[in-house]
Design a protein around this motif. Structure first.
Motif, short mmCIF file in Angstrom:
data_model
loop_
_atom_site.label_atom_id
_atom_site.label_comp_id
_atom_site.label_asym_id
_atom_site.label_seq_id
_atom_site.Cartn_x
_atom_site.Cartn_y
_atom_site.Cartn_z
N LEU A 1 0.68 -1.28 0.08
CA LEU A 1 -0.12 -0.16 -0.08
C LEU A 1 0.87 1.12 0.12
O LEU A 1 0.25 2.45 0.18
N GLY A 2 2.07 1.03 0.24
CA GLY A 2 3.04 2.30 0.14
C GLY A 2 3.12 2.88 1.17
O GLY A 2 3.50 4.24 1.29
N ARG A 3 2.80 2.27 2.46
CA ARG A 3 2.99 3.16 3.77
C ARG A 3 4.05 2.57 4.59
O ARG A 3 4.20 1.33 4.84
N SER A 4 5.00 3.68 5.04
CA SER A 4 5.97 3.26 5.98
C SER A 4 6.98 2.07 5.55
O SER A 4 7.19 1.12 6.23
N SER A 5 7.35 2.03 4.18
CA SER A 5 8.24 0.87 3.78
C SER A 5 9.52 0.79 4.44
O SER A 5 10.05 0.09 4.64
N ALA A 6 9.93 2.14 4.56
CA ALA A 6 11.31 2.01 5.56
C ALA A 6 11.38 1.47 6.71
O ALA A 6 12.04 0.71 7.14
N GLN A 7 10.22 1.93 7.69
CA GLN A 7 10.23 1.29 9.01
C GLN A 7 9.71 -0.24 8.86
O GLN A 7 10.41 -1.17 9.67
N SER A 8 8.91 -0.53 7.92
CA SER A 8 8.43 -1.97 7.86
C SER A 8 9.75 -2.80 7.60
O SER A 8 9.74 -3.97 8.17
N SER A 9 10.63 -2.39 6.51
CA SER A 9 11.67 -3.08 6.11
C SER A 9 12.74 -3.42 7.55
O SER A 9 13.19 -4.37 7.55
N ALA A 10 12.93 -2.36 8.33
CA ALA A 10 13.93 -2.38 9.49
C ALA A 10 13.32 -3.38 10.50
O ALA A 10 13.87 -4.09 11.00
N ARG A 11 12.00 -3.27 10.50
CA ARG A 11 11.17 -4.28 11.65
C ARG A 11 11.31 -5.91 10.95
O ARG A 11 11.71 -6.79 11.79
N LYS A 12 11.28 -5.95 9.94
CA LYS A 12 11.30 -7.11 9.05
C LYS A 12 12.67 -7.74 9.28
O LYS A 12 12.71 -9.02 9.44
N ASP A 13 13.67 -7.03 9.18
CA ASP A 13 15.07 -7.56 9.00
C ASP A 13 15.25 -7.89 10.61
O ASP A 13 16.10 -8.90 10.86
N SER A 14 14.82 -7.24 11.67
CA SER A 14 15.24 -7.59 12.97
C SER A 14 14.17 -8.94 13.28
O SER A 14 14.53 -9.56 14.23
N GLN A 15 13.30 -9.30 12.78
CA GLN A 15 12.22 -10.17 12.95
C GLN A 15 12.81 -11.56 12.05
O GLN A 15 12.22 -12.49 12.57
N SER B 1 1.74 -27.78 -1.48
CA SER B 1 3.14 -27.78 -0.61
C SER B 1 4.21 -26.60 -1.06
O SER B 1 4.79 -25.88 -0.38
N VAL B 2 4.34 -26.67 -2.25
CA VAL B 2 5.22 -25.77 -3.07
C VAL B 2 4.93 -24.37 -2.96
O VAL B 2 5.88 -23.37 -2.69
N SER B 3 3.58 -24.06 -3.22
CA SER B 3 3.22 -22.57 -3.11
C SER B 3 3.45 -22.27 -1.77
O SER B 3 3.92 -21.00 -1.54
N CYS B 4 3.22 -23.03 -0.52
CA CYS B 4 3.37 -22.78 0.76
C CYS B 4 4.87 -22.25 1.02
O CYS B 4 5.04 -21.41 1.62
N ILE B 5 5.71 -23.25 0.57
CA ILE B 5 7.15 -23.16 0.67
C ILE B 5 7.89 -21.88 0.18
O ILE B 5 8.28 -20.99 0.89
N LYS B 6 7.24 -21.54 -1.12
CA LYS B 6 7.85 -20.34 -1.73
C LYS B 6 7.22 -19.12 -0.90
O LYS B 6 7.90 -18.17 -0.81
N THR B 7 5.93 -19.13 -0.55
CA THR B 7 5.57 -18.04 0.11
C THR B 7 6.36 -17.88 1.35
O THR B 7 6.77 -16.73 1.79
N LEU B 8 6.20 -18.77 2.13
CA LEU B 8 7.42 -18.63 3.54
C LEU B 8 8.51 -17.86 3.14
O LEU B 8 9.07 -17.35 3.72
N ARG B 9 9.35 -18.35 2.14
CA ARG B 9 10.70 -18.01 1.70
C ARG B 9 10.81 -16.64 1.33
O ARG B 9 11.61 -15.96 1.60
N SER B 10 9.72 -16.31 0.47
CA SER B 10 9.40 -14.96 0.14
C SER B 10 9.39 -13.81 1.43
O SER B 10 9.69 -12.76 1.10
N LEU B 11 8.73 -14.63 2.28
CA LEU B 11 8.51 -13.44 3.44
C LEU B 11 10.10 -13.63 4.36
O LEU B 11 9.93 -13.01 5.42
N GLY B 12 10.92 -14.40 4.04
CA GLY B 12 12.19 -14.48 4.70
C GLY B 12 12.36 -15.78 5.72
O GLY B 12 13.06 -15.37 6.55
N HIS B 13 11.45 -16.22 5.68
CA HIS B 13 11.54 -17.43 6.78
C HIS B 13 12.25 -18.64 6.14
O HIS B 13 12.01 -18.93 5.08
N GLU B 14 12.56 -19.42 6.88
CA GLU B 14 12.98 -20.90 6.61
C GLU B 14 12.17 -21.76 6.30
O GLU B 14 11.22 -22.02 7.29
#
Length: 368
Positions: free
Chosen positions: A66-80, A106-119
């Protein structure tokens, strides 16, 4: 007893280089013929990520879109992101009622998890699947989908949660046992899964919600089944609980067929009830595939079977979108889906099968 005696498996990597060079691969397996792990495990480090990480990432992705607070969101994401691990249970071997559709999920779920930065940690034992490709997940355990094996891996990896909703019947059958041992099941609750898998509980739920379904009865002996058919008449639909995507369902048209099926299929058990219901001849089968979030219907699609009700979905031909449904039938299917979604507090995918005849809509079953 095995664990009390200190007999525990170790994690080894599959050697893809024939011992010529040190192999570094995410192909893993468990063995009792070893003294140390080949990879670093969370159980040795002490600690795992929380489920809140996953939901936080989803919310942050929405915020960025949505284009809101992308910089802050990215910082929080890196820490989490650091240390986030989630386990995905695959479908296991292909067989009637469980095939490539669950590998796609299963593959769709795996790709979504990894795209969000998770193992993404995958357990599957089918070399035909894409989910067992070396580059799809962060770690792949090429192991059987049994309660003991999955629990051992969960204790070693200590994931924040386990996804059971994308692998079909096999992970669903494991959900209750894993939950009782303290493993966090993501998405729809284990109690809701049990309600849908247990035919008796599901039929009771439909009655309480005033959702139409064919006349039904639970039985644990063959004599009780004969008594119901004598009262309600043939044909009848026999539905065991916790079976592979309806693979053990059967439409019977006589006492002889009923007895032969019950004697040979060995579906009568006091552990899991069997439900027998009146089968509506000439009815059209309709399916609702949908996504729920905290009990609210997020999105849905209604498919129409070409064959009449009674042909297994794996063998049937489906039309999407539905072509020959009354508007009122469409409305009732969606309404019943919303009722069940709220009652079960569904968070994730679900499928409901209906029998429809002349604007009369009745539920057959719900799959989570």
């Amino acid at each position: 007893l095995r664990k009390k005696l200190g007999i525990c498996p170790v994690v080894k990597q599959i050697d893809t280089l024939a011992a010529e060079f040190p192999a570094e691969t995410n192909y893993l397996y468990l063995t009792y013929s070893g003294t140390e792990h080949d990879v670093q495990l969370a159980s040795e480090l002490g600690g795992s990520s929380s489920e809140d990480d996953l939901m936080s990432h989803v919310r942050e992705q929405h915020t960025v879109a949505l284009g809101r607070s992308s910089a802050q969101s990215s910082a929080r994401k890196d820490s989490q992101i650091q240390g986030s691990r989630f386990m995905v249970l695959g479908c296991g071997p292909y067989r009637i009622g469980s095939s490539v559709e669950f590998d796609w999920c299963s593959v769709s779920c795996i790709k979504t998890l990894r795209s969000l930065g998770h193992e993404a940690i995958v357990i599957n034992c089918n070399p035909e699947t894409v989910s067992t490709d070396f580059d799809e997940s962060d770690r792949l355990y090429f192991e059987e989908l049994s309660h003991e094996t999955v629990l051992d891996i969960a204790e070693l990896e200590q994931p924040a949660g386990v996804v059971v909703s994308v692998g079909g019947q096999t992970p669903n059958n494991l959900a209750m046992g894993l939950h009782k041992h303290g493993v966090k099941i993501l998405g729809t609750s284990v109690e809701a899964i049990d309600t849908c898998e247990n035919r008796f509980k599901f039929s009771q739920l439909c009655d309480s919600l005033r959702i139409d379904q064919p006349e039904w009865s639970e039985f644990t002996t063959v004599d009780e089944a004969f008594h119901f058919c004598k009262r309600a008449g043939f044909p009848a639909l026999v539905r065991p609980s916790y079976v592979l995507s309806g693979a053990a369902m059967r439409v019977v048209a006589s006492n002889e067929e009923l007895e032969r099926f019950l004697r040979t299929a060995a579906v009568v058990s006091r552990d899991y009830p069997v439900v027998i219901s009146k089968y509506i001849s000439g009815a059209k089968e309709v399916e609702l595939d949908a996504i729920g979030r905290n009990g609210e219907l997020v999105n849905y699609a209604i498919a129409e079977h070409v064959e009449n009700a009674g042909v297994h979905s794996g063998d049937a031909s489906l039309l999407l979108p539905a072509q020959k449904l009354f508007v009122e039938t469409h409305r009732r299917v969606k309404m019943m889906g919303q009722k069940l979604c709220r009652a079960l507090k569904i968070s994730g995918p679900f499928n409901i099968q209906f029998m429809c005849k002349e604007n009369e809509v009745m539920v057959i079953e719900c799959n989570l």
